[in-house]
Design a protein around this motif. Structure first.
Motif, mmCIF file in Angstrom:
data_model
loop_
_atom_site.group_PDB
_atom_site.id
_atom_site.type_symbol
_atom_site.label_atom_id
_atom_site.label_comp_id
_atom_site.label_asym_id
_atom_site.label_seq_id
_atom_site.Cartn_x
_atom_site.Cartn_y
_atom_site.Cartn_z
ATOM 1 N N ARG A 47 0.800 -1.224 0.000
ATOM 2 C CA ARG A 47 0.000 0.000 0.000
ATOM 3 C C ARG A 47 0.833 1.275 0.000
ATOM 4 N NH1 ARG A 47 -5.374 -0.833 3.776
ATOM 5 N NH2 ARG A 47 -6.433 -2.312 2.396
ATOM 6 N N LEU A 48 2.142 1.160 0.114
ATOM 7 C CA LEU A 48 2.980 2.347 -0.010
ATOM 8 C C LEU A 48 2.820 2.939 -1.408
ATOM 9 C CD1 LEU A 48 6.273 1.157 1.744
ATOM 10 C CD2 LEU A 48 4.587 2.772 2.634
ATOM 11 N N PRO A 49 3.101 4.222 -1.572
ATOM 12 C CA PRO A 49 2.912 4.849 -2.893
ATOM 13 C C PRO A 49 3.572 4.093 -4.039
ATOM 14 C CG PRO A 49 3.332 6.517 -1.230
ATOM 15 C CD PRO A 49 3.493 5.192 -0.540
ATOM 16 N N ALA A 50 4.782 3.594 -3.805
ATOM 17 C CA ALA A 50 5.473 2.831 -4.856
ATOM 18 C C ALA A 50 5.667 1.375 -4.441
ATOM 19 C CB ALA A 50 6.821 3.479 -5.166
ATOM 20 N N GLY A 51 4.871 0.917 -3.465
ATOM 21 C CA GLY A 51 5.071 -0.425 -2.928
ATOM 22 C C GLY A 51 4.904 -1.523 -3.957
ATOM 23 N N LYS A 52 3.889 -1.403 -4.781
ATOM 24 C CA LYS A 52 3.629 -2.422 -5.796
ATOM 25 C C LYS A 52 4.804 -2.556 -6.748
ATOM 26 C CE LYS A 52 0.115 -3.531 -9.312
ATOM 27 N NZ LYS A 52 -1.157 -3.079 -9.915
#
Length: 651
Positions: A47-52
């Motif tokens: 769910r982090l901004p660039a986690g995916k």
């Protein structure tokens, strides 16, 4: 069956950190706490901004296009799925979709929650449920499905009913579940672990009505059975039921003597293979998804060989590690390819330009080492300072040795980088792997960006600029020649062998070494563009930064240029070592071992050797280098057997 192929060479929480660091700690916690902690961390990272993108970038777990399976009117990205017992609360669904999975089974669903526990059973390396239909109910699943709209991986649920329900009640509940979740799922599975108490005719009518409901929603219906299911032995009923469903799921759940429901027992593949053989005797063409205690890629190969179209993993993720899906995908690709098929090698133009880039760095590094070990400063350095080499010696007799220490360290690191680039291009790119290109691109980009460090220290080294300008066209051509497709790794790490477990410590050592190089490179770059010196530097030269600045106001920018350049080069090396270790470790890929071994030697020899040569032997100053040597040696020793493995995977 495809013939076994000869060995050619072998994320979130990858296996190299899971087995070495996290699993020992997690297994000390209660089952619920360890599972909740792991899945919450995974979900939080996702769910982090660039986690995916970070998960995908770190793990490189996306399955290759060649691994897609088209069955049931559905395109499965890979033949490997994950069952719901691993994550009964659906916290890790989104991250699991990035593990290279072909589909995700969200487990049994009933209208109302069925309370129970899911625990580890280390004796059988399985998951133990006190009730086979443990779940949090349809309302909870509906909320979670609303949150995971972005998941592209095919999803399914197993249709349960209230424990002890009668025929009519069970049918109504299952029909309601189909209507409620049809828009969110790719197919449904009729859970037969606790069948409705009825005769063959009533059961057939039950299946018929559910099948009709699924088909109205344009969703396939599969029937889940266990190897012990009486249905598999009913030669009269089995063909009739097969006409009502679109496929089968062979589950690996079994009741233990303590009345627990064990899922994913290690060694259950043989039991599943026997049941698959019997099922295929009567139903040679219908799709079959099989579970059978898949704890290593070889277990999945056995199931596919026996006739399964897709396989599922469950307890194997807990005991073998989260990299099991990726390893299995690669093993399946290898198994399907067969020994006789050859893969077109990578672009010759791309690898040639990359090799020339590495060769150029190597030549430059050797020349710089020769200069640093002799005259130390070049004529344009003396012109910049307005001082000759002799005047620098008179200014401070330890100044030139200190500058030689900086420049030899830089040269050794640059030589390491050149060797790594040549190995990546000559071996990795030639075999058509895509990741060496990415390693080279990112690492070289950092190296070229470090050219602009002079904005921080004020000394635009003309030779540095000229050499960078000469090499940059090679970098640009390498990027331009990058292919649109890539060859997947032909993995032979089909078993969880002792050498594989030991190699995880080696991989951890090299990943840690690369990360340490990155951190050290960033710090040294910052120091080079700001304070220039650390305390032990000034103690070695027996002077202060103010005195050096007062003696020649251009002296500090010159020294800072060397230090910042070393920091940028070390950062590029760190990126290379870390990514090679993350993406390249596979059984039999001996060139990876040699790349790391040969690539590390010049850097460590230059760094440690020059300090002793000039008498700069402060223990705490050299402590990071000593720690790096320990990681380097540990990585080489622990990974040697795995990366040099020979032979063929045995079925």
């Amino acid at each position: 069956m495809a013939e076994p192929v000869r060995r050619r060479g072998r994320q979130i929480m990858p296996d190299w950190s899971y087995h070495t660091l996290f699993r020992p700690a997690l297994f000390r916690l209660s089952d619920e706490n360890s599972r909740e902690l792991t899945l919450k961390v995974m979900r939080g990272l996702y769910r982090l901004p660039a986690g995916k993108h970070l998960i995908r970038w770190m793990g490189h777990m996306d399955p290759p296009e060649e691994g897609r399976v088209n069955r049931l009117g559905i395109t499965f990205p890979s033949p490997v799925g994950i069952t719901g017992e691993v994550d009964p609360n659906h916290q890790g669904t989104e991250p699991f979709a990035l593990f290279g999975t072909g589909f995700l089974d969200l487990g049994v669903v009933t209208d109302e929650p069925v309370k129970g526990t899911v625990k580890k059973n280390p004796r059988h390396r399985a998951l133990a449920l006190n009730h086979p239909w443990v779940n949090r109910g349809a309302d909870f699943l509906q909320r979670r499905l609303t949150e995971m709209r972005g998941v592209q991986t095919p999803l399914t649920i197993r249709l349960g009913h209230r424990p002890g329900a009668g025929q009519e009640e069970a049918l109504r509940e299952r029909l309601a579940l189909i209507e409620r979740f049809a828009d969110d799922l790719s197919f449904f599975v009729l859970e037969d672990l606790e069948p409705v108490n009825s005769g063959d005719r009533e059961w057939t009518e039950h299946v018929q009505k559910l099948s009709d409901a699924c088909h109205r929603q344009k969703r396939p219906l599969l029937l889940s059975v266990t190897p012990e299911s009486p249905l598999l032995r009913n030669e009269k009923l089995l063909p009739h039921i097969s006409c009502l469903v679109d496929g089968w799921v062979l589950s690996d759940g079994i009741r233990s003597c303590s009345n627990e429901f064990l899922v994913g027992r290690e060694g259950d593949a043989r039991r599943a293979v026997s049941a698959l053989t019997r099922l295929r005797k009567f139903l040679p063409d219908q799709p079959v998804i099989a579970s059978g205690g898949v704890h290593e890629p070889m277990d999945a190969i056995h199931l596919l060989e026996a006739g399964a179209d897709l396989v599922q993993v469950n307890a194997g993720l807990v005991y073998a590690g989260p990299g099991l899906v990726k390893r299995t995908n690669e093993a399946v690709m290898q198994w399907k390819a067969g020994e006789g098929k050859q893969v077109v090698p990578g672009s010759s133009r791309r690898r040639t330009t990359a090799f020339l880039l590495g060769s150029g760095l190597t030549v430059i590094a050797l020349a710089a080492w020769w200069v640093a070990a002799g005259m130390v400063v070049l004529p344009y350095d003396e012109e910049w300072l307005g001082m000759s080499r002799e005047q620098l010696i008179m200014l401070n007799d330890r100044l030139l040795p200190f500058m030689a220490h900086d420049r030899i360290t830089l040269s050794g690191t640059l030589l390491s980088l050149g060797i790594l680039y040549m190995m990546l291009s000559f071996f990795g790119m030639r075999r058509g792997y895509h990741w060496p290109q990415r390693v080279l691109s990112l690492s070289a980009l950092i190296g070229f960006v470090s050219l602009f460090y002079f904005l921080g220290h004020g000394y635009p080294d003309p030779l540095h600029i000229w050499l960078s300008a000469s090499l940059f066209p090679l970098y640009w051509l390498m990027k331009r020649f990058a292919p649109s497709s890539h060859r997947p790794h032909r993995s032979t790490g089909w078993r969880n062998t002792r050498s594989w477990h030991l190699s995880l410590w080696g991989q951890l050592s090299f990943v840690s070494l690369g990360a340490a190089f990155c951190a050290a490179g960033a710090v040294i770059s910052l120091i080079g563009m700001t304070d220039v010196f650390v305390r032990t530097d000034l103690e070695f030269m027996k002077t202060t930064a103010e005195d050096l600045q007062a003696s020649n106001h251009r002296l500090l920018p010159l020294i800072a240029h060397d230090r910042a350049g070393f920091g940028g080069t070390l950062l590029a090396v760190g990126i290379s070592v870390m990514l090679i270790s993350l993406w390249g470790f596979r059984e039999g890929e001996r060139w990876i071992w040699w790349a790391l071994a040969l690539g590390g030697l010049p850097g460590f020899i230059g760094t440690v050797g020059v300090h002793f040569a000039i008498g700069y032997t402060d223990f705490f100053h050299l402590l990071p280098a000593y720690a790096g040597l320990v990681l380097y040696g540990t990585g080489l020793i622990c990974s040697f057997s795995f990366l040099h493995q020979k032979g063929e995977p045995t079925l």
